[in-house]
Design a protein around this motif. Structure first.
Motif, PDB file in Angstrom:
ATOM      1  N   LEU A  30       0.828  -1.206   0.000  1.00  0.00           N
ATOM      2  CA  LEU A  30       0.000   0.000   0.000  1.00  0.00           C
ATOM      3  C   LEU A  30       0.863   1.259   0.000  1.00  0.00           C
ATOM      4  O   LEU A  30       0.567   2.231  -0.697  1.00  0.00           O
ATOM      5  CB  LEU A  30      -0.939  -0.008   1.207  1.00  0.00           C
ATOM      6  N   LEU A  33       2.318   1.721  -3.437  1.00  0.00           N
ATOM      7  CA  LEU A  33       1.285   2.222  -4.346  1.00  0.00           C
ATOM      8  C   LEU A  33       1.079   3.722  -4.132  1.00  0.00           C
ATOM      9  O   LEU A  33       1.014   4.501  -5.092  1.00  0.00           O
ATOM     10  CB  LEU A  33      -0.021   1.459  -4.121  1.00  0.00           C
ATOM     11  N   LYS A  34       0.973   4.132  -2.878  1.00  0.00           N
ATOM     12  CA  LYS A  34       0.770   5.554  -2.576  1.00  0.00           C
ATOM     13  C   LYS A  34       1.922   6.395  -3.112  1.00  0.00           C
ATOM     14  O   LYS A  34       1.701   7.446  -3.747  1.00  0.00           O
ATOM     15  CB  LYS A  34       0.642   5.753  -1.067  1.00  0.00           C
ATOM     16  N   VAL A  67      -8.277   8.350  -3.851  1.00  0.00           N
ATOM     17  CA  VAL A  67      -7.445   7.147  -3.775  1.00  0.00           C
ATOM     18  C   VAL A  67      -6.451   7.246  -2.618  1.00  0.00           C
ATOM     19  O   VAL A  67      -6.299   6.314  -1.827  1.00  0.00           O
ATOM     20  CB  VAL A  67      -6.706   6.927  -5.113  1.00  0.00           C
ATOM     21  N   GLU A  70      -8.150   6.885   0.691  1.00  0.00           N
ATOM     22  CA  GLU A  70      -8.530   5.486   0.935  1.00  0.00           C
ATOM     23  C   GLU A  70      -7.337   4.670   1.432  1.00  0.00           C
ATOM     24  O   GLU A  70      -7.459   3.872   2.372  1.00  0.00           O
ATOM     25  CB  GLU A  70      -9.097   4.873  -0.350  1.00  0.00           C
ATOM     26  N   ILE A  71      -6.181   4.870   0.806  1.00  0.00           N
ATOM     27  CA  ILE A  71      -4.978   4.152   1.250  1.00  0.00           C
ATOM     28  C   ILE A  71      -4.645   4.523   2.687  1.00  0.00           C
ATOM     29  O   ILE A  71      -4.384   3.647   3.533  1.00  0.00           O
ATOM     30  CB  ILE A  71      -3.779   4.458   0.329  1.00  0.00           C
ATOM     31  N   GLU A  75      -4.476   1.941   5.775  1.00  0.00           N
ATOM     32  CA  GLU A  75      -3.196   1.741   6.464  1.00  0.00           C
ATOM     33  C   GLU A  75      -3.364   1.858   7.976  1.00  0.00           C
ATOM     34  O   GLU A  75      -2.773   1.087   8.750  1.00  0.00           O
ATOM     35  CB  GLU A  75      -2.174   2.771   5.978  1.00  0.00           C
ATOM     36  N   ILE A 122      -8.271   1.955  -9.046  1.00  0.00           N
ATOM     37  CA  ILE A 122      -7.341   1.814  -7.929  1.00  0.00           C
ATOM     38  C   ILE A 122      -8.016   1.562  -6.588  1.00  0.00           C
ATOM     39  O   ILE A 122      -7.494   0.805  -5.758  1.00  0.00           O
ATOM     40  CB  ILE A 122      -6.423   3.049  -7.841  1.00  0.00           C
ATOM     41  N   VAL A 123      -9.176   2.157  -6.336  1.00  0.00           N
ATOM     42  CA  VAL A 123      -9.814   1.939  -5.028  1.00  0.00           C
ATOM     43  C   VAL A 123     -10.168   0.454  -4.802  1.00  0.00           C
ATOM     44  O   VAL A 123      -9.890  -0.077  -3.724  1.00  0.00           O
ATOM     45  CB  VAL A 123     -11.043   2.851  -4.844  1.00  0.00           C
ATOM     46  N   ILE A 126      -6.970  -1.332  -3.924  1.00  0.00           N
ATOM     47  CA  ILE A 126      -6.541  -1.095  -2.546  1.00  0.00           C
ATOM     48  C   ILE A 126      -7.177  -2.123  -1.613  1.00  0.00           C
ATOM     49  O   ILE A 126      -6.520  -2.690  -0.730  1.00  0.00           O
ATOM     50  CB  ILE A 126      -6.910   0.339  -2.110  1.00  0.00           C
ATOM     51  N   ALA A 130      -5.191  -4.932   0.524  1.00  0.00           N
ATOM     52  CA  ALA A 130      -5.370  -4.946   1.978  1.00  0.00           C
ATOM     53  C   ALA A 130      -5.807  -6.316   2.477  1.00  0.00           C
ATOM     54  O   ALA A 130      -5.395  -6.758   3.555  1.00  0.00           O
ATOM     55  CB  ALA A 130      -6.389  -3.890   2.385  1.00  0.00           C
TER      56      ALA A 130
END
Length: 454
Positions: A30, A33-34, A67, A70-71, A75, A122-123, A126, A130
């Motif tokens: 994650l 990705l961020k 996005v 959301e990450i 997290e 992307i959402v 995620i 996760a």
């Protein structure tokens, strides 16, 4: 370039290694990705500008920012969500303990649409990361430039045995392959195809679809504020939003006043000539442009109605005195055209909406608590807002999804984790005690069972 079969085989092998299940691995994925989204922010915005003419503000607030938020939310909460939970055990299982173990499904397929091409690719990913899955992503070929930047970000930074983007003609074959979970966002007709294809392997699915989302305006409240929020929600992304207000149901006593406020806010937001406004989004392609133009009824247009095929521009347009017999009410509009219908009694509204397919979203504007409760309790819909539009979509605390023909399943925040997770139930039995009443011969043991199970 690996063929689809090779990629799926590699992902299956990698998943079976157990590496994706590790909490640290998920968090690191994650974070990676961020970082790559932030590093490529300008390229993402440029791609969205080329595909849809989106301003940087809309690109960030409705795609990139959603996005990243959301990450960050996941997290912070992932450790708690991923930890097995001990739950109560009934007396019938004395002496034992009960536990729920969250585990990933395995190899997931994510198919995304063109209207919010970055966010809606992307959402879901995620959530899949996760939960500990591997993922194949098929972004829309219609939003060509955004699909290319998604492919670049993911394929250059993640091993194809874990996450891989497949674009173009190869993507059409994906639904014929066996996945452990399929997440689809798009139209109802394609959703039916996805469901049929998934049935071959009994693959669980989430379908995020659409429909005609009503926006109801009551007489009680700040009509000027209501108009402001409706105009924003309707013409955001030039109406190409699955939860945009599809049509307006306005009480007849305040309809003309409401229309005047709406026109004023269209002018305030986009100017007298929105075609010259760089912050006003364009229609995605000629096919969608032609479809939208075909829905216009010049006799009912009271504002707007201008268009330019060369620039794929359609102005914010209002159509008044619309009925359900008009062609514009026969399908989800998905564009900057707002049909206006009127009503006298709220019971009439409830009956009208409930006689059609269950909407993905519903918006009700009123300060009357009894009327608000009536709408919430008597009309089934996916989700929505009271005295606002679209904003329920932005909360990680609210599951987002449809009902009936507007979809099945939900995601965002904890629900994204849940969607891509199977919750395995485990009973751990003690060997120290073994009550005899459940074993044959039963004789008169039924009396004991009746005392326990009642």
């Amino acid at each position: 370039m690996d063929c689809i079969e090779t990629i799926l085989k590699k992902q299956k092998t990698f998943f079976e290694s157990g590496k994706t299940k590790g909490l640290q691995f998920r968090l690191e994925s994650l974070a990676k990705l961020k970082k790559n989204i932030i590093d490529n922010e300008k390229d993402i915005m440029d791609a969205l500008k080329k595909d849809l003419g989106k301003s940087n503000f809309e690109s960030y607030s409705t795609e990139i920012g959603i996005v990243l938020n959301e990450i960050s939310f996941i997290e912070k909460n992932l450790k708690s969500w991923a930890t097995p939970k001990k739950v109560k055990t009934p007396i019938t299982n004395f002496k034992a303990s009960s536990h729920i173990y969250p585990e990933p499904y395995g190899n997931t397929l994510i198919i995304s649409p063109w209207n919010y091409p970055f966010q809606l690719s992307i959402v879901p990913l995620i959530g899949s990361i996760a939960a500990g899955n591997t993922s194949v992503i098929k972004p829309s070929s219609t939003s060509f430039y955004t699909s290319r930047i998604i492919e670049k970000i993911l394929n250059e930074n993640f091993n194809s045995s874990y996450i891989h983007v497949i674009t173009g003609e190869r993507g059409k074959k994906l639904l014929d392959k066996k996945f452990d979970y399929i997440f689809y966002t798009g139209s109802v007709p394609i959703g039916k195809i996805v469901m049929k294809k998934a049935s071959k392997y009994l693959t669980p699915i989430t379908l995020e679809l659409g429909g005609k989302s009503p926006c109801i305006v009551d007489t009680e409240g700040d009509l000027k504020l209501f108009a402001k929020r409706i105009v924003w929600g309707k013409f955001l992304n030039s109406g190409q939003t699955c939860v945009a207000p599809d049509y307006l149901l306005v009480h007849k006593n305040i309809k003309n006043e409401m229309i005047n406020y709406i026109i004023n806010y269209i002018k305030k937001f986009y100017g007298e000539n929105p075609e010259n406004n760089e912050e006003y989004t364009r229609i995605i392609n000629e096919k969608q442009f032609n479809r939208l133009i075909s829905l216009l009824d010049i006799k009912k247009i009271i504002y707007g109605g201008d268009y330019n095929k060369d620039s794929l521009y359609i102005s914010p347009t209002l159509m008044n005195n619309v009925t359900w017999e008009d062609s514009i009410m026969g399908e989800e509009i998905f564009g900057p055209i707002l049909p206006i219908l009127e009503y006298e009694e709220l019971d009439e509204v409830v009956k009208m909406i409930n006689s059609h397919s269950k909407p993905l979203a519903l918006y009700f504007f009123s300060n009357n608590k009894n009327k608000i409760e009536k709408i919430i309790n008597e009309i089934p819909f996916g989700g929505g807002c009271i005295n606002d539009t679209v904003m329920h979509l932005s909360s990680p605390y609210l599951p987002f999804g449809g009902v009936g023909t507007s979809g099945m399943g939900a995601y965002h925040g904890k629900k994204s984790f849940d969607t891509f997770t199977h919750y395995k139930s485990i009973l751990k039995r003690s060997n120290l005690v073994d009550p005899n009443f459940r074993y044959p011969p039963y004789s008169d043991k039924i009396n004991t069972v009746k005392k326990i199970l009642k």
